[in-house]
Design a protein around this motif. Sequence first.
Motif, PDB file in Angstrom:
ATOM      1  N   THR A 168      -4.538  -5.952  -0.444  1.00 10.73           N
ATOM      2  CA  THR A 168      -4.324  -5.086  -1.603  1.00 10.73           C
ATOM      3  C   THR A 168      -4.167  -5.911  -2.876  1.00 10.73           C
ATOM      4  O   THR A 168      -4.733  -5.583  -3.929  1.00 10.73           O
ATOM      5  N   ILE A 182      -2.494  -6.373   5.149  1.00 10.73           N
ATOM      6  CA  ILE A 182      -2.801  -5.294   4.210  1.00 10.73           C
ATOM      7  C   ILE A 182      -2.241  -5.612   2.827  1.00 10.73           C
ATOM      8  O   ILE A 182      -2.888  -5.357   1.805  1.00 10.73           O
ATOM      9  N   GLY A 204       0.816  -1.206   0.000  1.00 10.99           N
ATOM     10  CA  GLY A 204       0.000   0.000   0.000  1.00 10.99           C
ATOM     11  C   GLY A 204       0.847   1.252   0.000  1.00 10.99           C
ATOM     12  O   GLY A 204       2.086   1.193  -0.050  1.00 10.99           O
ATOM     13  N   VAL A 205       0.172   2.394   0.093  1.00  6.48           N
ATOM     14  CA  VAL A 205       0.829   3.703   0.072  1.00  6.48           C
ATOM     15  C   VAL A 205       0.688   4.332   1.448  1.00  6.48           C
ATOM     16  O   VAL A 205      -0.385   4.246   2.066  1.00  6.48           O
ATOM     17  N   PRO A 206       1.742   4.955   1.996  1.00  2.00           N
ATOM     18  CA  PRO A 206       1.622   5.633   3.296  1.00  2.00           C
ATOM     19  C   PRO A 206       0.440   6.597   3.302  1.00  2.00           C
ATOM     20  O   PRO A 206       0.217   7.332   2.333  1.00  2.00           O
ATOM     21  N   SER A 207      -0.330   6.589   4.384  1.00  2.00           N
ATOM     22  CA  SER A 207      -1.593   7.323   4.419  1.00  2.00           C
ATOM     23  C   SER A 207      -1.439   8.809   4.736  1.00  2.00           C
ATOM     24  O   SER A 207      -2.366   9.586   4.495  1.00  2.00           O
ATOM     25  N   VAL A 208      -0.305   9.221   5.273  1.00  2.00           N
ATOM     26  CA  VAL A 208      -0.148  10.635   5.639  1.00  2.00           C
ATOM     27  C   VAL A 208       0.784  11.322   4.648  1.00  2.00           C
ATOM     28  O   VAL A 208       0.351  11.959   3.705  1.00  2.00           O
ATOM     29  N   HIS A 209       2.078  11.187   4.856  1.00  2.00           N
ATOM     30  CA  HIS A 209       3.031  11.757   3.909  1.00  2.00           C
ATOM     31  C   HIS A 209       4.333  10.977   3.950  1.00  2.00           C
ATOM     32  O   HIS A 209       4.548  10.159   4.840  1.00  2.00           O
ATOM     33  N   TYR A 220      -0.932   8.440  -6.915  1.00  2.00           N
ATOM     34  CA  TYR A 220      -0.887   7.532  -5.763  1.00  2.00           C
ATOM     35  C   TYR A 220      -1.491   8.138  -4.503  1.00  2.00           C
ATOM     36  O   TYR A 220      -1.568   7.481  -3.462  1.00  2.00           O
ATOM     37  N   GLN A 221      -1.873   9.402  -4.585  1.00  2.00           N
ATOM     38  CA  GLN A 221      -2.584  10.083  -3.502  1.00  2.00           C
ATOM     39  C   GLN A 221      -1.802  10.092  -2.185  1.00  2.00           C
ATOM     40  O   GLN A 221      -2.289   9.640  -1.146  1.00  2.00           O
ATOM     41  N   PHE A 222      -0.578  10.581  -2.238  1.00  2.00           N
ATOM     42  CA  PHE A 222       0.175  10.823  -1.017  1.00  2.00           C
ATOM     43  C   PHE A 222       0.849  12.181  -1.144  1.00  2.00           C
ATOM     44  O   PHE A 222       0.954  12.736  -2.243  1.00  2.00           O
TER      45      PHE A 222
END
Length: 304
Positions: A174, A170, A39-44, A76-78
């Motif tokens: 995914t 996770i 997955g991609v880190p959810s914050v930054h 990727y929305q980060f």
Amino acid sequence: MLFTLRLSCSGKAVHRVYATASQEAFLEGHVEAFTVLGGVPSVHVRYDNLKPAVKQVLFGRSRLESARWASFKSWYQFSAFYCAPGEDGAHEKGGVEHEGGRFRRKHLVPLPAVDSQAELNERLAAIDFSKNPNITPEVVADLKSPTWVREGRPLVLIGGSGTGKSHLLISIGTAIAETGLSVRYTTTSALVNELAEADASRRLSSVIARYSKIDLLCLDEFGYFNLDRKGAKLLFQIFTEREERKATAVATNSPFTEWDKTFGDARLCAAIADRIAFRCTLIQTGTESYRYQATQESLFPDPN
């Protein structure tokens, strides 16, 4: 160039080698890391002022980013958190720089004899799994195939805190979602609370029906909190509706013999355990915390 992406909370890191420090290698390293981590880190993500990403350092933490890098982040929305330049930002990037240096000294000095860059990165990928010998690439590859999900078989991950249960849960979820099947990830306490609220507002049947349609339900922190009889009965209904039709994966730090402490009711505990254990794949992730290992290696680096 050695690309390193490290999660600051768990200490989990992914390393890949590229022939040049180009923007293409920089972006490819991210894609590979997101795939491995599931997955991609959810914050930054924290960055130094790297040329593949930053065209110009502006005032404070503002940066003029390259168009391709900005598009990549948007896809990727980060978001990126840029370290302050010079000595002011030295402490902000120490974690990943130390991890990269440690990994380079331990695994790339002297440089391994390989026939290609691809072979070298295959070796590095295997090293990532070596942190926990209980989890093999072959097992993970099997679980990322949707066959077991379509068969409605359960998955149980048992191990101590920091042994990679949540990361694995996770990652598998995914991979299954990428095959086109529906996946829902939640903690056990959050699910029980949702069911209790639905019951109080007379929506319980519709919520249970919605959960019964999800191809793979990933329940994290199973057994972390003791449930009262009502909470246990609500959770039991979810397992009953999904039994042998839809797959359920749980991550827990408690062996089956200790689940009675979570549910309080011996009969309910036996019924839930029976539904989860039947035809399940059981993976024991061990007791040695990855976070503890990472801290030890940081405090006492290997002189070799």
